[in-house]
Design a protein around this motif. Sequence first.
Motif, PDB file in Angstrom:
ATOM      1  N   GLY A 128      -4.508   7.039  -8.537  1.00 15.20           N
ATOM      2  CA  GLY A 128      -3.407   6.682  -7.540  1.00 15.20           C
ATOM      3  C   GLY A 128      -2.265   7.695  -7.371  1.00 15.20           C
ATOM      4  O   GLY A 128      -0.828   7.775  -7.226  1.00 15.20           O
ATOM      5  N   LEU A 138       0.981   1.981  -4.083  1.00 18.79           N
ATOM      6  CA  LEU A 138      -0.405   3.089  -4.215  1.00 18.79           C
ATOM      7  C   LEU A 138       0.129   4.199  -3.586  1.00 18.79           C
ATOM      8  O   LEU A 138      -0.394   5.247  -3.869  1.00 18.79           O
ATOM      9  CB  LEU A 138      -1.452   2.473  -3.432  1.00 18.79           C
ATOM     10  CG  LEU A 138      -2.089   1.132  -4.266  1.00 18.79           C
ATOM     11  CD1 LEU A 138      -3.473   0.803  -3.500  1.00 18.79           C
ATOM     12  CD2 LEU A 138      -2.194   1.179  -5.629  1.00 18.79           C
ATOM     13  N   GLY A 139       1.303   4.460  -2.808  1.00 11.91           N
ATOM     14  CA  GLY A 139       1.525   5.579  -2.231  1.00 11.91           C
ATOM     15  C   GLY A 139       2.721   6.246  -2.823  1.00 11.91           C
ATOM     16  O   GLY A 139       3.286   7.473  -2.650  1.00 11.91           O
ATOM     17  N   TRP A 195      -7.354   6.359   0.015  1.00 10.91           N
ATOM     18  CA  TRP A 195      -7.323   5.087   0.505  1.00 10.91           C
ATOM     19  C   TRP A 195      -7.340   5.076   2.136  1.00 10.91           C
ATOM     20  O   TRP A 195      -7.437   4.000   2.551  1.00 10.91           O
ATOM     21  CB  TRP A 195      -6.077   4.162   0.038  1.00 10.91           C
ATOM     22  CG  TRP A 195      -6.332   3.674  -1.501  1.00 10.91           C
ATOM     23  CD1 TRP A 195      -5.782   4.503  -2.404  1.00 10.91           C
ATOM     24  CD2 TRP A 195      -7.219   2.855  -2.100  1.00 10.91           C
ATOM     25  NE1 TRP A 195      -6.327   3.870  -3.745  1.00 10.91           N
ATOM     26  CE2 TRP A 195      -6.974   2.926  -3.400  1.00 10.91           C
ATOM     27  CE3 TRP A 195      -7.900   1.937  -1.335  1.00 10.91           C
ATOM     28  CZ2 TRP A 195      -7.588   1.785  -4.252  1.00 10.91           C
ATOM     29  CZ3 TRP A 195      -8.668   0.997  -2.091  1.00 10.91           C
ATOM     30  CH2 TRP A 195      -8.434   1.149  -3.469  1.00 10.91           C
ATOM     31  N   TYR A 217     -11.829   1.291   3.107  1.00 14.65           N
ATOM     32  CA  TYR A 217     -10.826   2.278   2.647  1.00 14.65           C
ATOM     33  C   TYR A 217     -11.723   3.656   2.674  1.00 14.65           C
ATOM     34  O   TYR A 217     -11.012   4.799   2.364  1.00 14.65           O
ATOM     35  CB  TYR A 217     -10.343   2.046   1.446  1.00 14.65           C
ATOM     36  CG  TYR A 217      -9.530   0.570   1.460  1.00 14.65           C
ATOM     37  CD1 TYR A 217      -8.295   0.611   2.068  1.00 14.65           C
ATOM     38  CD2 TYR A 217     -10.184  -0.486   1.007  1.00 14.65           C
ATOM     39  CE1 TYR A 217      -7.332  -0.637   1.819  1.00 14.65           C
ATOM     40  CE2 TYR A 217      -9.555  -1.592   1.072  1.00 14.65           C
ATOM     41  CZ  TYR A 217      -8.036  -1.742   1.587  1.00 14.65           C
ATOM     42  OH  TYR A 217      -7.406  -2.757   1.403  1.00 14.65           O
ATOM     43  N   ARG A 264     -14.022   1.962  -3.497  1.00 17.38           N
ATOM     44  CA  ARG A 264     -13.009   1.486  -2.115  1.00 17.38           C
ATOM     45  C   ARG A 264     -13.839   1.090  -1.112  1.00 17.38           C
ATOM     46  O   ARG A 264     -13.282   0.009  -0.310  1.00 17.38           O
ATOM     47  CB  ARG A 264     -12.343   2.917  -1.890  1.00 17.38           C
ATOM     48  CG  ARG A 264     -11.264   3.424  -2.885  1.00 17.38           C
ATOM     49  CD  ARG A 264     -11.118   4.781  -2.873  1.00 17.38           C
ATOM     50  NE  ARG A 264     -12.475   5.535  -3.040  1.00 17.38           N
ATOM     51  CZ  ARG A 264     -12.778   6.761  -2.957  1.00 17.38           C
ATOM     52  NH1 ARG A 264     -11.619   7.492  -2.070  1.00 17.38           N
ATOM     53  NH2 ARG A 264     -13.951   7.253  -3.109  1.00 17.38           N
ATOM     54  N   LEU A 318       0.792  -1.270   0.264  1.00 19.31           N
ATOM     55  CA  LEU A 318      -0.161   0.088  -0.045  1.00 19.31           C
ATOM     56  C   LEU A 318       0.972   1.070   0.097  1.00 19.31           C
ATOM     57  O   LEU A 318       0.613   2.198  -0.638  1.00 19.31           O
ATOM     58  CB  LEU A 318      -0.915  -0.030   1.122  1.00 19.31           C
ATOM     59  CG  LEU A 318      -1.849  -0.969   1.157  1.00 19.31           C
ATOM     60  CD1 LEU A 318      -2.649  -1.215   2.469  1.00 19.31           C
ATOM     61  CD2 LEU A 318      -2.762  -1.110   0.034  1.00 19.31           C
ATOM     62  N   SER A 337      -2.414   8.538  -2.078  1.00 14.71           N
ATOM     63  CA  SER A 337      -2.993   7.137  -1.212  1.00 14.71           C
ATOM     64  C   SER A 337      -3.912   7.533  -0.023  1.00 14.71           C
ATOM     65  O   SER A 337      -4.778   7.292   0.363  1.00 14.71           O
ATOM     66  CB  SER A 337      -2.066   6.213  -0.903  1.00 14.71           C
ATOM     67  OG  SER A 337      -0.960   6.680  -0.113  1.00 14.71           O
TER      68      SER A 337
END
Length: 490
Positions: free
Chosen positions: A202, A136-137, A209, A246, A242, A132, A205
């Motif tokens: 993206g 995604l970060g 998220w 999330y 999500r 993550l 994050s």
Amino acid sequence: MADDTDASKAGVSRRSYLKAGAAGLASLSFASGAAAGREAEAAGTANAGGATLIRDGTVVTVDPDHGVYDTADVLVRGGEIRRIEPNIAAPGADVIDASGAIVVPGFVNAHLHTWESGVRGVAGNWTFMEYLEKMLGNISSHYRPEDAYLGNLFGAVQQLNAGTTTILDWFHIANTPDHTDRAIDGLQDAGVRALFTHGPPGDNSAKWWENSSVPHPDDIRRLARERFPSDDGLLTLAMGARGPDYSTDEVTRHDIELARELGIPVSIHIGSLGPGGVATLDDLDLLGSDLNYVHANRLTDEEFRLMGASGGSISTTAEVELQMGMGMPAIGDAVDAGATPSVGVDIVSNVSDDLFTQLRTAVQVERGLRNQPAVERGEQIQDVTPTAHRALEYATIEGARALGLADRIGSLTPGKRADITIIDGEDLNTAPVHDPVETVVFQAGVENVDTVLVDGTVVKRNGLVHNATAQNHLDRLEQSGRRILREAGL
Ligand SMILES: [Zn+2]
């Protein structure tokens, strides 16, 4: 199986392409040079408005009304399966000799972040939290629209190469509308059947998220209107929401209601961090048969019951789940509760991209979990479940059902679209074929995928993928992936 192409007439056999050198396999089995020309010609002319006859194969229909034919022909016309029976006369049809081969429905890979093919094999030692943070970060923010295109194009072409004809492409680098458009272009140019599952950007994050209070991007309305005006093409639209793990309850409600307004299914990652997500959806009165649950490892028994009772589906991606500490694959729990089972690859940044590997892993783990109570009682098990045939259903008709496409694909049934995979039964790792279903589920691999049709179009033949756009351009994906990792500092 025998050859019937221009290549064989020219005295160059399929086996010499495939087996003579590493090059054929190492480069996505693309042909090169003169071979590419011959092969492209053979594939391109195969369906020019005419019929294709797949002759003398062992046909595993995965349709209870048709069962398994030891030897039969499959007649394809207009992109549709017309007949399955022995000795079909079809003058003028392009003939694919399937003697010695196993004909199955094209596989359905029910969960794939296709864009990650440019960063293949970087995350095989990462935990879920590291993923993550880094993927995604960080990595995802360095993708440009063209990287999204290349990732989706080559990722989808490799799915075809591996015998998968349908993917659920869970796209979560919708950083700009251009990223999204190019990702869809990539699927289109690959020629795959896909449920393009539009997710969040993206580029941040924490924003998207971490208990996100930002609703799903409104761009999905434009996509529904402009890119997916009909729902009967090769590409159709879904929402990658999500969900409760999330985002806030308000966002979860907003997003699912938006998808329902657009009339598209919803796929949600759930239960890989902890339980409670499905219970929250129940509290919000949002459960429904249009929801697809990805992973679901840590859900409670009651949540599996809710999933099944509401007609939902699970997508298990066993190899990733085992690696990243999400928990044991939950496909057995979901099946027992009445949910629709499906399997997927998830991310080639970590794991194998073929459904042979993922199906085998999911099913043997499910068996292991089912066997374990007897083992712990010191007893011997009485039978083995699920069977190989049931497992094949996970990768075909059940996957199609999970994606809402079972009326069109998932079995070899006259009237359905012709998404077909032909697996060589005369290779060292597949011969002799005593039980074709066991051969496909427990023995075969990508190297045995001889021929693939999507919607009646031949996209792989004699072990070679044909894609005019991707052909001989793998270096573009390599450059894209290396630049992204460099910019990400990884
Ligand atoms: Zn995923």
